[in-house]
Write an enzyme that holds these catalytic residues in place. Structure first.
Site, PDB file in Angstrom:
ATOM      1  N   ASP A  51      -2.875  -2.135   6.360  1.00 27.03           N
ATOM      2  CA  ASP A  51      -1.732  -3.189   6.321  1.00 27.03           C
ATOM      3  C   ASP A  51      -1.922  -4.053   7.311  1.00 27.03           C
ATOM      4  O   ASP A  51      -2.661  -3.684   8.305  1.00 27.03           O
ATOM      5  CB  ASP A  51      -0.337  -2.428   6.734  1.00 27.03           C
ATOM      6  CG  ASP A  51       0.191  -1.594   5.313  1.00 27.03           C
ATOM      7  OD1 ASP A  51       0.055  -2.006   4.310  1.00 27.03           O
ATOM      8  OD2 ASP A  51       0.573  -0.426   5.714  1.00 27.03           O
ATOM      9  N   CYS A 104      -1.094   2.336   5.757  1.00 27.40           N
ATOM     10  CA  CYS A 104      -0.374   2.851   5.274  1.00 27.40           C
ATOM     11  C   CYS A 104      -0.058   4.667   5.436  1.00 27.40           C
ATOM     12  O   CYS A 104      -1.049   5.164   5.021  1.00 27.40           O
ATOM     13  CB  CYS A 104       0.108   2.547   3.713  1.00 27.40           C
ATOM     14  SG  CYS A 104       1.273   3.385   2.526  1.00 27.40           S
TER      15      CYS A 104
END
Length: 152
Positions: A57, A50
């Site tokens: 992620d 992120c």
């Protein structure tokens, strides 16, 4: 260009690129450039960061393409995908950037990428991008990733 050319990463020790911009994607001639067919790459453990929080992620990426003159060499694709592990970008940016880079490199007749992202903040974000039109004579299977229901 022969597949045995020494400029390919295939068959050589290769360091993990520090970023997607540093990653070298290799292409090889399509031995069946006169034939329409679909090639699929699935990346079931794609990881990026992120850009705001730095938290990891995770996604499943599915790339389908109808090759034109070139094929992507799979070792270089693997290294390119791994280069995102320390790269901060939103889901949409990662998915579309990968699709655009492959389309530019390969000049495919058709390319689509589906990015099936695991939830961030309780919301899964799925991203889809394509270029060209799928030749009508080909069968393109579903990408096989179920809509989010605690993907496993």
């Amino acid at each position: 260009m022969a597949v045995t050319d020494t400029h390919l990463q295939l068959g050589h020790a290769s360091a993990l690129p520090q970023s997607p911009d540093d990653a070298k994607l290799d292409r090889v001639p399509n031995p069946h450039a006169d034939t329409d067919y679909v090639a699929r790459f699935t990346v079931p453990e794609f990881t990026s960061l992120c850009p705001v929080t730095g938290q990891p992620d995770f996604a499943i990426l599915v790339i389908d393409y109808v090759p034109g003159p070139w094929l992507v060499e799979s070792k270089s694709l693997k290294l390119y995908m791994h280069s995102f592990r320390n790269h901060g970008a939103f889901h949409e940016d990662c998915t579309v950037a990968i699709g655009k880079r492959l389309a530019e490199l390969l000049e495919p007749r058709y390319l689509r990428i589906g990015g099936y992202w695991y939830p961030r903040g309780g919301i899964p974000i799925d991203v889809f991008w394509q270029t060209g039109e799928m030749p009508k004579s080909l069968w393109l299977p579903d990408q096989g990733v179920a809509p989010y229901r605690a993907r496993t």
